[in-house]
Design a protein around this motif. Structure first.
Motif, PDB file in Angstrom:
ATOM      1  N   PRO A   1     -16.402  -7.877 -32.012  1.00  0.00           N
ATOM      2  CA  PRO A   1     -15.190  -7.098 -31.698  1.00  0.00           C
ATOM      3  C   PRO A   1     -13.907  -7.734 -32.231  1.00  0.00           C
ATOM      4  O   PRO A   1     -12.911  -7.036 -32.431  1.00  0.00           O
ATOM      5  CB  PRO A   1     -15.177  -7.063 -30.169  1.00  0.00           C
ATOM      6  N   CYS A   2     -13.929  -9.044 -32.462  1.00  0.00           N
ATOM      7  CA  CYS A   2     -12.716  -9.725 -32.929  1.00  0.00           C
ATOM      8  C   CYS A   2     -12.434  -9.443 -34.399  1.00  0.00           C
ATOM      9  O   CYS A   2     -11.335  -9.685 -34.879  1.00  0.00           O
ATOM     10  CB  CYS A   2     -12.850 -11.225 -32.703  1.00  0.00           C
ATOM     11  N   HIS A   3     -13.432  -8.953 -35.117  1.00  0.00           N
ATOM     12  CA  HIS A   3     -13.297  -8.737 -36.563  1.00  0.00           C
ATOM     13  C   HIS A   3     -13.453  -7.269 -36.948  1.00  0.00           C
ATOM     14  O   HIS A   3     -13.783  -6.968 -38.092  1.00  0.00           O
ATOM     15  CB  HIS A   3     -14.348  -9.573 -37.310  1.00  0.00           C
TER      16      HIS A   3
ATOM     17  N   SER B   1     -20.346 -14.030 -33.175  1.00  0.00           N
ATOM     18  CA  SER B   1     -19.616 -13.204 -32.217  1.00  0.00           C
ATOM     19  C   SER B   1     -19.674 -13.847 -30.840  1.00  0.00           C
ATOM     20  O   SER B   1     -20.701 -13.803 -30.155  1.00  0.00           O
ATOM     21  CB  SER B   1     -20.235 -11.803 -32.186  1.00  0.00           C
ATOM     22  N   GLU B   2     -18.553 -14.426 -30.467  1.00  0.00           N
ATOM     23  CA  GLU B   2     -18.497 -15.243 -29.250  1.00  0.00           C
ATOM     24  C   GLU B   2     -19.025 -14.525 -28.005  1.00  0.00           C
ATOM     25  O   GLU B   2     -19.783 -15.102 -27.231  1.00  0.00           O
ATOM     26  CB  GLU B   2     -17.039 -15.687 -29.037  1.00  0.00           C
ATOM     27  N   PRO B   3     -18.680 -13.256 -27.790  1.00  0.00           N
ATOM     28  CA  PRO B   3     -19.122 -12.661 -26.523  1.00  0.00           C
ATOM     29  C   PRO B   3     -20.615 -12.321 -26.483  1.00  0.00           C
ATOM     30  O   PRO B   3     -21.156 -12.136 -25.412  1.00  0.00           O
ATOM     31  CB  PRO B   3     -18.316 -11.360 -26.430  1.00  0.00           C
ATOM     32  N   PHE B   4     -21.247 -12.213 -27.640  1.00  0.00           N
ATOM     33  CA  PHE B   4     -22.600 -11.666 -27.644  1.00  0.00           C
ATOM     34  C   PHE B   4     -23.699 -12.661 -27.978  1.00  0.00           C
ATOM     35  O   PHE B   4     -24.855 -12.453 -27.602  1.00  0.00           O
ATOM     36  CB  PHE B   4     -22.680 -10.497 -28.644  1.00  0.00           C
TER      37      PHE B   4
ATOM     38  N   THR C   1      -9.866 -21.045 -28.125  1.00  0.00           N
ATOM     39  CA  THR C   1     -10.355 -21.728 -29.322  1.00  0.00           C
ATOM     40  C   THR C   1      -9.949 -21.000 -30.592  1.00  0.00           C
ATOM     41  O   THR C   1      -9.612 -21.623 -31.604  1.00  0.00           O
ATOM     42  CB  THR C   1     -11.879 -21.871 -29.242  1.00  0.00           C
ATOM     43  N   ALA C   2      -9.978 -19.665 -30.559  1.00  0.00           N
ATOM     44  CA  ALA C   2      -9.651 -18.908 -31.767  1.00  0.00           C
ATOM     45  C   ALA C   2      -8.213 -19.190 -32.207  1.00  0.00           C
ATOM     46  O   ALA C   2      -7.961 -19.572 -33.358  1.00  0.00           O
ATOM     47  CB  ALA C   2      -9.860 -17.421 -31.532  1.00  0.00           C
ATOM     48  N   SER C   3      -7.261 -19.009 -31.310  1.00  0.00           N
ATOM     49  CA  SER C   3      -5.847 -19.227 -31.659  1.00  0.00           C
ATOM     50  C   SER C   3      -5.606 -20.699 -32.001  1.00  0.00           C
ATOM     51  O   SER C   3      -4.801 -21.020 -32.882  1.00  0.00           O
ATOM     52  CB  SER C   3      -4.926 -18.825 -30.502  1.00  0.00           C
TER      53      SER C   3
ATOM     54  N   GLY D   1     -11.941 -15.910 -37.640  1.00  0.00           N
ATOM     55  CA  GLY D   1     -10.978 -16.045 -36.550  1.00  0.00           C
ATOM     56  C   GLY D   1     -11.667 -16.199 -35.206  1.00  0.00           C
ATOM     57  O   GLY D   1     -11.246 -16.991 -34.378  1.00  0.00           O
ATOM     58  N   CYS D   2     -12.732 -15.430 -34.984  1.00  0.00           N
ATOM     59  CA  CYS D   2     -13.451 -15.563 -33.710  1.00  0.00           C
ATOM     60  C   CYS D   2     -14.018 -16.985 -33.661  1.00  0.00           C
ATOM     61  O   CYS D   2     -14.799 -17.400 -34.530  1.00  0.00           O
ATOM     62  CB  CYS D   2     -14.560 -14.511 -33.621  1.00  0.00           C
ATOM     63  N   ASP D   3     -13.590 -17.704 -32.655  1.00  0.00           N
ATOM     64  CA  ASP D   3     -13.890 -19.121 -32.403  1.00  0.00           C
ATOM     65  C   ASP D   3     -14.546 -19.931 -33.535  1.00  0.00           C
ATOM     66  O   ASP D   3     -13.875 -20.573 -34.313  1.00  0.00           O
ATOM     67  CB  ASP D   3     -14.759 -19.217 -31.151  1.00  0.00           C
ATOM     68  N   LYS D   4     -15.877 -19.916 -33.597  1.00  0.00           N
ATOM     69  CA  LYS D   4     -16.581 -20.853 -34.490  1.00  0.00           C
ATOM     70  C   LYS D   4     -16.502 -20.426 -35.946  1.00  0.00           C
ATOM     71  O   LYS D   4     -16.840 -21.217 -36.832  1.00  0.00           O
ATOM     72  CB  LYS D   4     -18.065 -20.972 -34.111  1.00  0.00           C
TER      73      LYS D   4
ATOM     74  N   GLY E   1      -8.975  -7.916 -33.063  1.00  0.00           N
ATOM     75  CA  GLY E   1      -8.360  -9.244 -33.062  1.00  0.00           C
ATOM     76  C   GLY E   1      -9.084 -10.187 -32.124  1.00  0.00           C
ATOM     77  O   GLY E   1      -9.856  -9.768 -31.267  1.00  0.00           O
ATOM     78  N   HIS E   2      -8.832 -11.477 -32.330  1.00  0.00           N
ATOM     79  CA  HIS E   2      -9.510 -12.476 -31.501  1.00  0.00           C
ATOM     80  C   HIS E   2      -8.776 -12.671 -30.182  1.00  0.00           C
ATOM     81  O   HIS E   2      -7.702 -12.093 -29.957  1.00  0.00           O
ATOM     82  CB  HIS E   2      -9.674 -13.791 -32.276  1.00  0.00           C
ATOM     83  N   CYS E   3      -9.336 -13.482 -29.314  1.00  0.00           N
ATOM     84  CA  CYS E   3      -8.752 -13.723 -27.988  1.00  0.00           C
ATOM     85  C   CYS E   3      -7.277 -14.105 -28.136  1.00  0.00           C
ATOM     86  O   CYS E   3      -6.920 -14.873 -29.035  1.00  0.00           O
ATOM     87  CB  CYS E   3      -9.507 -14.828 -27.266  1.00  0.00           C
ATOM     88  N   MET E   4      -6.448 -13.570 -27.255  1.00  0.00           N
ATOM     89  CA  MET E   4      -4.998 -13.727 -27.439  1.00  0.00           C
ATOM     90  C   MET E   4      -4.361 -14.723 -26.483  1.00  0.00           C
ATOM     91  O   MET E   4      -3.144 -14.786 -26.360  1.00  0.00           O
ATOM     92  CB  MET E   4      -4.303 -12.375 -27.420  1.00  0.00           C
TER      93      MET E   4
END
Ligand code: FES
Length: 583
Positions: free
Chosen positions: A57-59, A89-92, A204-206, A125-128, A197-200
Motif C-alpha cells: 500500500p505504501c507504493h 510490504s511491511e504490513p503483510f 522507519t520509513a521516514s 520507501g516502505c521501511d526495508k 505513501g509510506h507511514c507518516m
C-alpha cells in the motif's frame, strides 16, 4: 569542470554498441519491444528498480511515478528500462520484511550487474526497501539516485489527526483497557491510512528516506514531500533527468558516501527522533560502502545532538506538517555545525549548498536548538552483562521515570508463549516488573521482527499503566514507543545472556549510565550458560537456510557475511573483485 563519459565508454555499449552475434540479439530484441535504435543508441541505459506491488500500500503510486521518472530520463537523453523488484510490504510480509531485506539487496545488485544498466533510479520507501535498494546499489557502485516514496497524508479520526502505527498502538491499548468501543476502533481502522505513501510518523520509513537524503543519495528536499502532492510527481521526473547526467559525470555512490556523510545521516536520524531500526540499516549500508560505522558511534552522536523534530511517536506532529514546516532541508539548517555541509551529493552540489536558505515555517514542528524537544539522547546504546554486544533504547519515546529502573523479570520463551499468557489474569506481574521476550532475534524469530514493543498485560492497562521496561532481542517499529530495550546482542537463540534470564531475576536499567544488567551472581550465570543447549534451526532448506547460515548479529547490521566487500569465501584466499567479464 567534470570530465564526461563518451558513449562508447558506457557499460551498455557492450550490449548495444558493438557488432557481434550477441549484440545483434540485444538490438533485435529491443526492436521487438517497439524501440527504434534512435531511442537507445549511444544513450545511458537507466535501470529503474521499482518496488511496486499490488500487496504494497505504501507504493501504490509507483505505477504512475515510474512514468514520471521515465519522462525525466527521456527528456535528458537516456533510455529508461523499468525493472520490477521484490516489494517488501511491511504490513503483510510474515514473519517480517527484515527476513527479506538482504534478498532485495541481492536482487538489486544482480539486476544491475546482469543487465545493461549504466545507472539506476531506486524507487522505494516502505521501511526495508530503502536500505535494501541502497545496499544493493552501493555494492554494484553504478551511478544511483534514490526516489523516496514520500509519506502518506495524515490519518483522520473524528477530526483528530492519526499517526501510522503510533496511534494504532495507542488506541489498541485503550480498546484493551475498555476505554473505547469497537465502533471507535473501526473508525480508527477506516481513517488511519487514507492515501498512497509510506507511514507518516517518524517511523522507519521516514527515518530511512531522510537518512538517504542526508547521505546525498536523493535530490534535495525529496524525502519530505507527501506522496500524493504534485510536487512529488515533479521530483520523480527531476530524479529521472538527474540520473542521466550522473552517468555522464560518472558520479557513483563511492564518490558520495564517506565516513562524514554517514555521520551526517546518524546526526539526522537522532535529531529527528528517528527509528531505532536505522541503526541496523545504516551499519549495514556503511559496511557495503567499506566504511566502519559501529553502534557506539550512534550513542556518541546522540549524546551531543538535540531532538528538534516534534514528530510522533516521540513528539506531536506528522510528516505532512513537517513538509509544510520546511521539510528536511530546513531541519538540517537548524542542526547547524552538527551537519558537515561539505559532503558531496547526487546533484553534484554539497549538502551545505543544497540546504542553504531553507526556512522553518512552523517553529513548533521544527524546533530551534534553544527550544529542543530533547537536549540529547534521541537514541542510546546500552551495555552490560545482559547485552555484551550492545542493546538499543529510544529515550525520546519512553516515560522519563523509567530511565533508571530495577524490576523482577517476567520471561516469555518466545512470541507464541507471550501471546498465550500476557493477558492471563493469573500472570505474576506488576507495574515494576520487567517483561522479557526471548527467541526474537535475527536467528531466533527468525528475521528479528518488530515485536520489541512488548504488550503491557491487560490487567495493568486497566490499572492505567502505559509504559513498562521491556527487553528483547527483537527490533521495534519506528512508529512504536515505550521503555523497550531492543536488539539485545548476542541474541538468545545463539546463546546470548538473554537466554539465561529466569522469572524473578532482578534486572537493572540505567539509561544515563548506559547499563543493562542481570543481577545474578557470576557463577550462577556460568552454570546456566553451561546447561544451555542450542535450539533447532528454524529453516532447513531454501532461502531460509541460506539466511540462517550467513546472517550476522544486530550490531553488525544483520547483513549476510558474503555480501560484505571484503568477503573471501571463508577460505582465506584473495577475492576476485569487480565485474566478471561480460560475454
Ligand atoms: Fe510501509 Fe509503514 S507500512 S512504511
Amino acid at each position: 569542470m567534470t570530465a564526461r563519459k563518451k558513449p562508447e565508454e558506457l557499460r551498455s555499449h557492450r550490449w548495444y554498441g558493438v557488432n557481434d552475434l550477441r549484440s545483434f540479439g540485444h538490438r533485435s530484441r529491443t526492436a521487438q519491444m517497439g524501440y527504434h535504435p534512435s531511442d537507445y543508441r549511444g544513450k545511458p541505459v537507466i535501470a529503474i528498480i521499482n518496488t511496486w506491488s499490488d500487496i504494497n500500500p505504501c507504493h501504490t503510486h509507483f505505477k504512475q511515478r515510474v512514468e514520471e521518472v521515465k519522462r525525466g530520463v527521456w527528456q535528458a537523453g537516456g533510455f529508461p528500462v523499468e525493472m520490477p523488484a521484490l516489494s517488501l510490504s511491511e504490513p503483510f510480509q510474515k514473519p517480517t520484511t527484515m527476513l527479506y531485506r538482504n534478498l532485495l539487496a541481492m536482487e538489486t545488485e544482480e539486476l544491475l550487474r546482469s543487465y545493461p544498466a549504466d545507472g539506476c533510479v531506486l524507487m522505494g520507501g516502505c521501511d526495508k526497501t530503502t536500505p535494501a535498494l541502497i545496499m544493493g546499489a552501493v555494492s554494484m557502485n553504478l551511478p544511483a539516485i534514490f526516489m523516496p516514496a514520500g509519506p502518506m497524508l495524515r490519518g483522520d479520526y473524528k477530526g483528530q489527526f492519526l499517526g501510522s502505527g503510533s496511534d494504532t498502538w495507542k488506541y489498541w491499548a485503550e480498546l484493551r483497557a475498555g476505554n473505547i468501543a469497537e465502533r471507535d476502533w473501526q473508525d480508527v481502522e477506516d481513517g488511519i491510512a487514507r492515501s498512497p505513501g509510506h507511514c507518516m510518523t517518524m517511523g522507519t520509513a521516514s527515518t530511512m528516506t531522510s537518512a538517504a537524503e542526508a547521505l546525498g543519495l536523493t535530490l534535495p528536499g525529496a524525502a519530505s514531500i507527501p506522496a500524493p502532492d504534485s510536487r512529488h510527481a515533479q521530483m520523480a521526473s527531476q530524479t529521472g533527468r538527474r540520473i542521466v547526467d550522473m552517468v555522464w559525470e560518472d558520479l557513483k555512490p563511492s564518490d558520495i558516501l564517506t565516513e562524514r556523510s554517514f555521520r551526517n545521516a546518524v546526526t539526522t536520524v537522532v535529531g529527528l527522533g528517528g527509528s531505532t531500526n536505522s541503526i541496523v540499516h545504516l551499519v549495514a549500508m556503511a559496511k557495503r560502502a567499506g566504511i566502519a560505522l559501529g553502534i557506539d558511534e550512534f550513542d556518541a552522536i546522540a549524546r551531543s545532538t538535540p531532538v528538534l523534530a516534534n514528530l510522533r511517536p516521540g513528539g506531536q506532529y506528522l510528516m505532512e506538517d513537517f513538509y509544510y514546516a520546511g521539510g528536511l532541508r530546513a531541519f538540517l539548517v537548524q542542526l547547524g555545525e552538527l551537519i558537515d555541509g561539505t559532503q558531496r551529493t547526487c546533484n553534484g552540489k554539497t549538502l551545505g549548498e543544497n540546504i542553504a536558505g531553507a526556512v522553518v515555517h512552523n517553529p513548533d514542528v521544527i524546533r530551534s536548538r534553544d527550544r529542543a524537544l530533547l537536549e540529547r539522547d534521541g537514541l542510546a546504546v546500552l551495555r552490560g552483562n545482559l547485552a555484551p554486544g550492545g542493546a538499543i533504547i529510544k529515550p525520546a519515546a519512553m516515560e522519563a521515570r523509567l530511565r533508571r529502573h530495577r524490576g523482577r523479570a517476567v520471561v516469555f520463551k518466545d512470541y507464541g508463549d507471550m501471546a498465550a499468557r500476557i493477558d492471563d489474569p493469573a500472570l505474576d506481574v506488576d507495574a515494576d516488573s520487567v517483561i522479557v521476550l526471548q527467541s526474537a532475534g535475527p536467528q531466533g524469530a527468525p528475521g528479528m521482527p518488530e515485536w520489541g514493543q512488548l504488550p503491557i498485560p491487560q490487567k495493568l492497562l486497566k490499572q492505567g499503566v502505559r509504559d513498562m521496561v521491556r527487553i528483547s532481542d527483537a527490533r521495534m517499529s519506528g512508529t512504536s514507543y515505550g521503555a523497550c530495550v531492543l536488539h539485545v546482542t548476542p541474541e538468545s537463540h545463539v546463546g546470548g545472556p538473554l537466554a539465561f534470564v529466569h522469572n524473578g531475576d532482578m534486572i537493572a536499567l540505567d539509561v544515563d549510565a548506559r547499563r543493562i544488567e542481570l543481577e545474578i551472581p557470576e557463577d550462577e550465570l556460568a552454570r546456566r550458560r553451561a546447561a544451555w543447549r542450542p535450539p533447532i534451526p528454524k529453516f532447513s532448506r531454501g532461502y531460509g537456510a541460506l539466511y540462517l547460515k550467513h546472517i550476522q548479529q544486530a550490531d553488525q547490521g544483520c547483513d549476510f557475511d558474503f555480501l560484505e566487500p571484503d568477503y573471501d569465501g571463508g577460505a582465506g584466499h584473495e577475492a576476485a573483485g569487480g565485474d566478471p567479464e561480460i560475454h
